[in-house]
Scaffold this motif. Structure first.
Motif, PDB file in Angstrom:
ATOM      1  N   THR A 158       0.846  -1.190   0.000  1.00 32.48           N
ATOM      2  CA  THR A 158       0.000   0.000   0.000  1.00 32.48           C
ATOM      3  C   THR A 158       0.879   1.237   0.000  1.00 32.48           C
ATOM      4  O   THR A 158       2.039   1.199   0.429  1.00 32.48           O
ATOM      5  CB  THR A 158      -0.887   0.060   1.263  1.00 32.48           C
ATOM      6  N   ALA A 159       0.290   2.332  -0.456  1.00 29.81           N
ATOM      7  CA  ALA A 159       1.044   3.581  -0.538  1.00 29.81           C
ATOM      8  C   ALA A 159       1.546   4.005   0.837  1.00 29.81           C
ATOM      9  O   ALA A 159       2.668   4.502   0.978  1.00 29.81           O
ATOM     10  CB  ALA A 159       0.161   4.681  -1.142  1.00 29.81           C
ATOM     11  N   GLU A 160       0.724   3.789   1.875  1.00 28.73           N
ATOM     12  CA  GLU A 160       1.144   4.249   3.212  1.00 28.73           C
ATOM     13  C   GLU A 160       2.370   3.486   3.720  1.00 28.73           C
ATOM     14  O   GLU A 160       3.165   4.028   4.477  1.00 28.73           O
ATOM     15  CB  GLU A 160      -0.018   4.172   4.203  1.00 28.73           C
ATOM     16  N   GLY A 188       4.721   2.367   1.641  1.00 25.53           N
ATOM     17  CA  GLY A 188       5.810   2.993   0.890  1.00 25.53           C
ATOM     18  C   GLY A 188       6.811   2.112   0.166  1.00 25.53           C
ATOM     19  O   GLY A 188       7.995   2.488   0.094  1.00 25.53           O
ATOM     20  N   HIS A 233       7.224   1.889  -2.952  1.00 28.00           N
ATOM     21  CA  HIS A 233       7.734   2.719  -4.058  1.00 28.00           C
ATOM     22  C   HIS A 233       8.764   3.724  -3.547  1.00 28.00           C
ATOM     23  O   HIS A 233       9.729   4.044  -4.228  1.00 28.00           O
ATOM     24  CB  HIS A 233       6.570   3.410  -4.784  1.00 28.00           C
ATOM     25  N   PHE A 267      -2.068  -1.094  -7.245  1.00 27.83           N
ATOM     26  CA  PHE A 267      -0.942  -0.312  -6.727  1.00 27.83           C
ATOM     27  C   PHE A 267       0.379  -1.007  -7.032  1.00 27.83           C
ATOM     28  O   PHE A 267       1.347  -0.385  -7.495  1.00 27.83           O
ATOM     29  CB  PHE A 267      -1.095  -0.101  -5.216  1.00 27.83           C
ATOM     30  N   GLU A 296       3.160   0.822  -9.254  1.00 28.73           N
ATOM     31  CA  GLU A 296       4.240   1.502  -8.539  1.00 28.73           C
ATOM     32  C   GLU A 296       5.445   0.611  -8.242  1.00 28.73           C
ATOM     33  O   GLU A 296       6.529   1.111  -7.969  1.00 28.73           O
ATOM     34  CB  GLU A 296       3.706   2.067  -7.208  1.00 28.73           C
TER      35      GLU A 296
END
Lengths: 349, 349
Positions: free
Chosen positions: A181-183, A185, A187, A213, A217
């Motif tokens: 997930t983006a949270e 991180g 990426h 995602f 990413e």
């Protein structure tokens, strides 16, 4: 110990709460306590295991039908314990029903706050928190608690440090592990590792809803050399990956209430380079067990300073702070503070 | 009255349980009882309204966070009622938590079984059913109850018959109303009406997940003449559509525990032609208030026998069986059977 009804103790895969319950229960038994574990069927423990429902319910977490059933059955057994086998204290890890009803149980309850506070859970705890002795898992987590939750202390999640290998000579890779997930991180870990010129190993499961995602990413950067992706890892493979890494990267952007992977890395003598979010602020001792950095560029720069961190310091810090015996001792103090007068188990502890 | 926390009483749209709570509560107040309604915020009632949570949660039905919070708050207020305002009985309509914990409340609890029994709920009721006086909503529903739920009687869902218009001279259409699912059978209603040569009016909401079924099985037949689709209807429009229909078609294929639309049709003097599934077997008196038929062909044939059914007989039957005053009187008997000794409200009922 009142574990949730959703999955077994220990958990078959991902299951943070069940892992904590497993470690703590084993330690308490080792330390001479008489422990009954109320849990999902199929659980295994050195404690006396009492499973309540007929099945686990991994896909129906927080469904009131099962939570109410599980908790009510546990309360009944706790109430019905014979005079010479009465429980001194109930340690609840089980969502909301047990805490909301804890004032209707004669035995005192200790409730561990396993999650992040949201507007919804904050309102719940304001209303029902007084019914048990609340214990947070980090000071950071308690810092976001609603007004009125005074008196709750924090006890970190436990790790059995001896079960993790200390390795002082590292391989040449950085590690990121977590949910896609983006949270979390991944990426940003890729950007930081590339900028530092060090290969990156990514590990973790792609959960439902995370494929897009990952595809966008993460996947384009995987080349099997500078960026490798291992998928979900566990057991001895997981321990070896932690132990061999030059550092664990934690470029997180959320108020994570704890962060088990940081503790696991430190136990292996692997420093942690983290953004100063959530419990990373307390689990990383800047300059001693890793570095707290503001962004990907600072994370890459910190990789160049890793030689200043001693693997033994990382392990020593985590052993002192959250080894399972340290955590069990802290919970024993909490249990003692709330146990019924005349409680047997605590008279001689 | 302990209503669920999910939506208001009365419900803004679909909300079977909340409609029942609304009708019964109003009747009990009219009949002289002192009633407190614990419910979702925004509810309106002639009873003393106590809303507990800050918001409704229509998209999070059965989430334990809210159910435990709602029920625990209600229990606290019930316990704390002053001596001269103590509750004689709690009538619970609220999922699982209240029943599972009902033995931890001093005030006796009556629990209405609003749903169908499944393997999961059956196991729950076997375990916790003894904690309250259970009331089913049909004999058919109780027929599928697990062994051990002895003693539960059934009281039908209430309808305020006077609020529905009796119409003896009908328009030339048949009516189907419900959710757009195969088990509710709108496609079978279309086939039966076509075979009978009578226009069909379809009404009902297309809920999430039902669009594909609607597009495939229903939409191709809609021509605005032989088959019309009205979408969701309510209020006076709904009453007029019920009252004008030659019959309500219920080609259902599931063990529906009740069937409010059948009762509403009958109140308007509109016969019901139903498959002999679930409570249709008791809500349709074959040859008196409609016909029980095995399939679409028999349903079409039964349309030809509708002249044998008198609108007044339909209304009289429903008035006797489940008018809200009949239902309220039945619940009063149940309340009296469990109320605390010395209960005030029932000394003079």
């Amino acid at each position: 110990m009142l574990a949730p009804p959703w999955i077994t103790v220990p958990p078959p895969g991902y299951g943070g709460v069940e892992s904590v319950v497993d470690s703590l229960t084993e330690a308490l038994v080792r330390r001479g306590h008489s422990v009954t574990l109320f849990c999902a069927p199929g659980s295994q423990s050195s404690a006396h295991v009492v499973s309540l429902l007929d099945e686990t319910h991994p896909a129906e977490i927080e469904r009131s039908l099962y939570e109410a059933d599980h908790v009510a059955r546990a309360f009944e057994q706790i109430d019905l314990a014979a005079d010479d086998a009465r429980f001194d204290v109930v340690h609840d890890h089980c969502g909301f029903t047990a805490l909301a009803m804890a004032d209707r149980l004669e035995t005192p309850v200790v409730h561990t706050l396993h999650g992040q506070f949201t507007a919804s859970t904050a309102a719940f705890y304001v209303r029902h928190g007084h019914k048990a002795a609340l214990v947070g898992i980090s000071r950071t987590q308690l810092g976001s608690a609603p007004p009125g939750l005074v008196g709750a202390g924090s006890i970190p999640n436990p790790i059995d440090v001896r079960a993790w290998p200390l390795r002082e000579h590292k391989d040449d890779y950085l590690l990121w592990i977590g949910r896609m997930t983006a949270e979390k991180g991944p990426h940003r870990a890729i950007a930081a590792a590339r900028s530092a010129g060090v290969p990156l190993v990514l590990a973790g499961v792609i959960q439902p809803g995370q494929q897009a995602f990952f595809d966008r990413e993460v996947a384009p950067h995987i080349d099997g050399e500078r960026v490798r992706f291992l998928g979900e890892v566990g057991g001895s493979v997981k321990r070896a990956i932690f132990a061999g890494a030059r550092a664990l990267l934690m470029p997180i952007r959320w108020e994570e209430p704890f962060g088990m992977v940081m503790v696991e890395a430190l136990a292996c003598g692997t420093p942690v380079i983290a953004f100063p979010e959530g419990a990373a602020r307390e689990l990383v001792s800047d300059g001693q067990t890793g570095f707290l950095v503001e962004d990907e560029r600072a994370m890459a720069a910190a990789v160049g300073r890793l030689s200043r961190i001693a693997a033994r310091d990382c392990r020593a810090w985590v052993a002192e702070y959250c080894d399972v015996d340290v955590v069990a001792a802290a919970y024993e103090r909490t249990y003692r503070s709330v146990a019924r007068p005349g409680a047997r188990s605590f008279a001689h502890v």
